[in-house]
Design an enzyme around this catalytic site. Structure first.
Site, mmCIF file in Angstrom:
data_model
loop_
_atom_site.group_PDB
_atom_site.id
_atom_site.type_symbol
_atom_site.label_atom_id
_atom_site.label_comp_id
_atom_site.label_asym_id
_atom_site.label_seq_id
_atom_site.Cartn_x
_atom_site.Cartn_y
_atom_site.Cartn_z
ATOM 1 N N GLN A 188 98.245 33.518 43.515
ATOM 2 C CA GLN A 188 99.715 32.895 43.713
ATOM 3 C C GLN A 188 99.224 31.639 41.852
ATOM 4 O O GLN A 188 98.604 31.494 42.484
ATOM 5 C CB GLN A 188 99.796 32.404 44.424
ATOM 6 C CG GLN A 188 100.301 30.365 43.515
ATOM 7 C CD GLN A 188 102.041 30.370 43.363
ATOM 8 O OE1 GLN A 188 102.973 30.812 43.262
ATOM 9 N NE2 GLN A 188 102.358 30.033 42.157
ATOM 10 N N THR A 189 99.684 31.764 41.041
ATOM 11 C CA THR A 189 99.493 30.622 40.150
ATOM 12 C C THR A 189 100.163 30.701 39.483
ATOM 13 O O THR A 189 101.139 31.303 38.708
ATOM 14 C CB THR A 189 97.866 31.746 38.865
ATOM 15 O OG1 THR A 189 97.649 30.857 37.422
ATOM 16 C CG2 THR A 189 98.447 32.990 38.508
ATOM 17 N N ARG A 190 99.708 29.456 38.610
ATOM 18 C CA ARG A 190 100.925 28.708 37.662
ATOM 19 C C ARG A 190 100.043 28.173 36.122
ATOM 20 O O ARG A 190 100.925 27.237 36.089
ATOM 21 C CB ARG A 190 101.653 27.746 37.697
ATOM 22 C CG ARG A 190 101.264 26.322 38.251
ATOM 23 C CD ARG A 190 102.036 25.673 39.822
ATOM 24 N NE ARG A 190 101.668 24.653 40.284
ATOM 25 C CZ ARG A 190 101.102 23.960 39.815
ATOM 26 N NH1 ARG A 190 101.531 22.845 39.069
ATOM 27 N NH2 ARG A 190 100.578 22.841 41.299
ATOM 28 N N HIS A 194 91.156 31.219 34.245
ATOM 29 C CA HIS A 194 89.971 31.226 33.627
ATOM 30 C C HIS A 194 88.907 31.983 34.074
ATOM 31 O O HIS A 194 89.152 32.189 35.337
ATOM 32 C CB HIS A 194 89.414 29.508 33.515
ATOM 33 C CG HIS A 194 91.038 28.419 32.886
ATOM 34 N ND1 HIS A 194 90.872 28.321 31.411
ATOM 35 C CD2 HIS A 194 91.689 28.079 33.228
ATOM 36 C CE1 HIS A 194 91.157 28.160 30.977
ATOM 37 N NE2 HIS A 194 92.399 27.222 31.855
ATOM 38 N N HIS A 197 89.248 30.714 38.131
ATOM 39 C CA HIS A 197 90.234 32.383 39.216
ATOM 40 C C HIS A 197 90.415 33.901 39.423
ATOM 41 O O HIS A 197 90.658 34.480 40.295
ATOM 42 C CB HIS A 197 91.680 32.265 38.530
ATOM 43 C CG HIS A 197 91.833 30.537 38.325
ATOM 44 N ND1 HIS A 197 92.113 30.124 37.180
ATOM 45 C CD2 HIS A 197 92.032 29.551 39.775
ATOM 46 C CE1 HIS A 197 92.163 28.856 37.426
ATOM 47 N NE2 HIS A 197 92.319 28.774 38.778
ATOM 48 N N GLY A 282 93.531 28.848 46.806
ATOM 49 C CA GLY A 282 92.523 27.903 46.546
ATOM 50 C C GLY A 282 92.811 26.468 46.994
ATOM 51 O O GLY A 282 93.084 25.880 47.972
ATOM 52 N N ARG A 283 91.360 25.420 46.091
ATOM 53 C CA ARG A 283 91.859 23.927 46.454
ATOM 54 C C ARG A 283 92.973 23.364 45.952
ATOM 55 O O ARG A 283 93.398 23.769 44.769
ATOM 56 C CB ARG A 283 90.588 22.876 45.651
ATOM 57 C CG ARG A 283 89.482 23.435 47.130
ATOM 58 C CD ARG A 283 88.396 22.563 46.000
ATOM 59 N NE ARG A 283 88.956 21.434 45.970
ATOM 60 C CZ ARG A 283 87.612 20.311 45.903
ATOM 61 N NH1 ARG A 283 86.516 20.869 46.536
ATOM 62 N NH2 ARG A 283 87.833 18.812 45.455
ATOM 63 N N ASP A 284 93.711 21.889 46.259
ATOM 64 C CA ASP A 284 95.151 21.442 45.644
ATOM 65 C C ASP A 284 96.377 22.655 45.608
ATOM 66 O O ASP A 284 96.819 22.583 44.145
ATOM 67 C CB ASP A 284 94.537 20.834 44.385
ATOM 68 C CG ASP A 284 93.601 19.901 44.948
ATOM 69 O OD1 ASP A 284 93.539 19.422 45.572
ATOM 70 O OD2 ASP A 284 92.804 20.094 43.825
ATOM 71 N N HIS A 285 96.370 23.905 46.122
ATOM 72 C CA HIS A 285 97.543 24.426 46.276
ATOM 73 C C HIS A 285 98.734 23.925 45.947
ATOM 74 O O HIS A 285 98.978 23.224 46.856
ATOM 75 C CB HIS A 285 97.573 25.812 47.405
ATOM 76 C CG HIS A 285 97.722 26.985 47.426
ATOM 77 N ND1 HIS A 285 98.350 28.112 46.555
ATOM 78 C CD2 HIS A 285 100.178 26.959 47.007
ATOM 79 C CE1 HIS A 285 99.483 28.752 46.590
ATOM 80 N NE2 HIS A 285 100.108 27.925 46.857
ATOM 81 N N ALA A 286 99.226 24.379 45.263
ATOM 82 C CA ALA A 286 100.892 24.029 44.539
ATOM 83 C C ALA A 286 101.238 21.913 45.056
ATOM 84 O O ALA A 286 101.855 21.843 45.181
ATOM 85 C CB ALA A 286 101.756 24.623 45.831
#
Ligand SMILES: [Zn+2]
Length: 378
Positions: A188-190, A194, A197, A282-286
């Site tokens: 998942q990415t928004r 880089h 990722h 990952g860290r800090d997801h959403a």
């Protein structure tokens, strides 16, 4: 379709892929019309395609309460966020038409229930804050005071923002099966991808058969990088640096809720419906602002029994290029510190791009940086 190969893929959440598409009813013109917000429209389309299996419509009170309190549907199945339709008043009939913001009808809802709900409680439980500075909480506070529940039948799908990237769960499942994949990891990415990722998606891919890059293209805050720019950045990265036969890129049509930990669970369950056996967290997801701790979205998975979700989370640290190691690494795998690690903050990257300067190659692939520079200058 149900081939021997497809049966190797993970089963949808609840066991069956829901299909809530159907025919336009003859009496449509006689029905009361409810206009949906962008978030509700995104949910409606995901209900239609089975992306929210086992849900067949907007939630009733029993499911809602249990999800808010216990992270479970009324039947006990794990579920992390309400999927509800807010209305000011109860409709008079037992069916209503659901329409987009232009008033164009898309679906019919069979009214099962209308119930009131406590916005502050939902905010506190789901977003871990009652502050309206949180974009998800602000949206919750701004919506109407009752929830309208019922099964939906969608007779007209919305035009996807990126038709070339549109794949329903049934489509990705067929594609994965065709390629002979059994284990598939979803990402998942928004944000633009880089090197950090790229590294973690490739680490994950080393252990499974295929990778689904699933960027969220639904509604986000206005300061996120525009979806069209991100999509172009994914294209150049994929073309240059990933084996085409191991990766599928498709759009995730959900709206961002910014619910951090709960949204990580929700995102994982949705991707299970798309056929992913694994999901990168990952860290800090959403997350948004400083409402959640860096590892909250990983720790929440421990609230479920092992394998209860079906889809397995894969946890990652922030990663970076380490000059001493001579490779991408993370605090888990690299003993060096300070200047050896090439790391730029989001603000530093934006400043470079705005000036038309390429960030270090160890941080962003030049092809990706060029797409971002062009966007900033345009
Ligand atoms: Zn190192």
């Amino acid at each position: 379709m149900s081939t021997a190969t497809e049966s190797q893929l993970i089963a949808p959440h609840g066991g069956e892929l829901v299909d809530r598409t159907g025919d336009r009813p003859d009496d449509l013109d006689t029905l009361e019309v409810v206009r949906l917000t962008p978030r509700e429209l995104a949910d409606l389309d995901m209900l239609a395609s089975g992306a929210l299996s086992p849900l067949t419509g907007f939630m009733g009170r029993e499911d809602y309460e249990q999800v808010v309190d216990e992270l479970r549907l009324a039947n006990g199945l794990p579920w992390a966020l309400p999927v509800c339709l807010a209305v000011a008043e109860a409709p008079s009939g037992d069916r209503v038409a659901l329409a987009d913001d232009a008033g164009e009808p898309l679906a019919v809802l069979d009214v099962e229930e209308v119930f009131s709900y406590d916005k502050e409680r939902e905010a506190e439980r789901c977003f871990r804050t009652t502050e309206d500075a949180h974009p998800g909480v602000a949206r919750l506070y701004a919506q109407a005071d009752r929830y309208l529940a019922g099964t939906v039948t969608v007779f007209r799908r919305q035009e996807p923002p990126f038709p070339e990237l549109h794949l329903d769960p049934a489509d990705t499942r067929a594609l994965f099966a065709e390629r002979g994949w059994k284990r598939v990891v979803g990402f998942q990415t928004r944000n633009p991808i880089h090197r950090a990722h790229e590294y973690l998606t490739k680490c994950a891919l080393e252990t499974v058969d295929g990778l689904l890059i699933h960027p969220l293209v639904g509604e986000t805050k206005s300061d996120d990088v525009p979806a069209a720019v991100r999509v172009e950045a994914y294209r150049v990265l994929l073309d240059g640096y990933y084996p085409q036969d191991r990766v599928v890129v498709s759009a995730f049509p959900a709206a961002m809720r910014y619910a951090g930990p709960r949204e990580a669970i929700w995102h994982a369950i949705c991707r299970k419906n798309w056929g992913c056996s694994h999901f990168i967290v990952g860290r800090d997801h959403a997350g948004v602002g400083s409402y959640y701790g860096s590892y909250d979205a990983q720790m929440i998975f421990d609230e479920f029994e092992p394998h209860e979700l079906g889809v397995e989370p894969m946890f990652f640290e922030h990663s970076f290029w380490c000059k001493a190691c001579g490779q991408m690494a993370s605090p888990k795998t690299c003993p060096h510190e300070g200047d050896d690690r090439v790391f730029l903050s989001g603000t530093q990257v934006r400043e470079l791009l705005a000036k038309g300067e390429l960030p270090p190659e160890e941080f962003t692939r030049p092809e990706v940086a060029q797409v971002l520079i062009d966007a900033y200058r345009g």
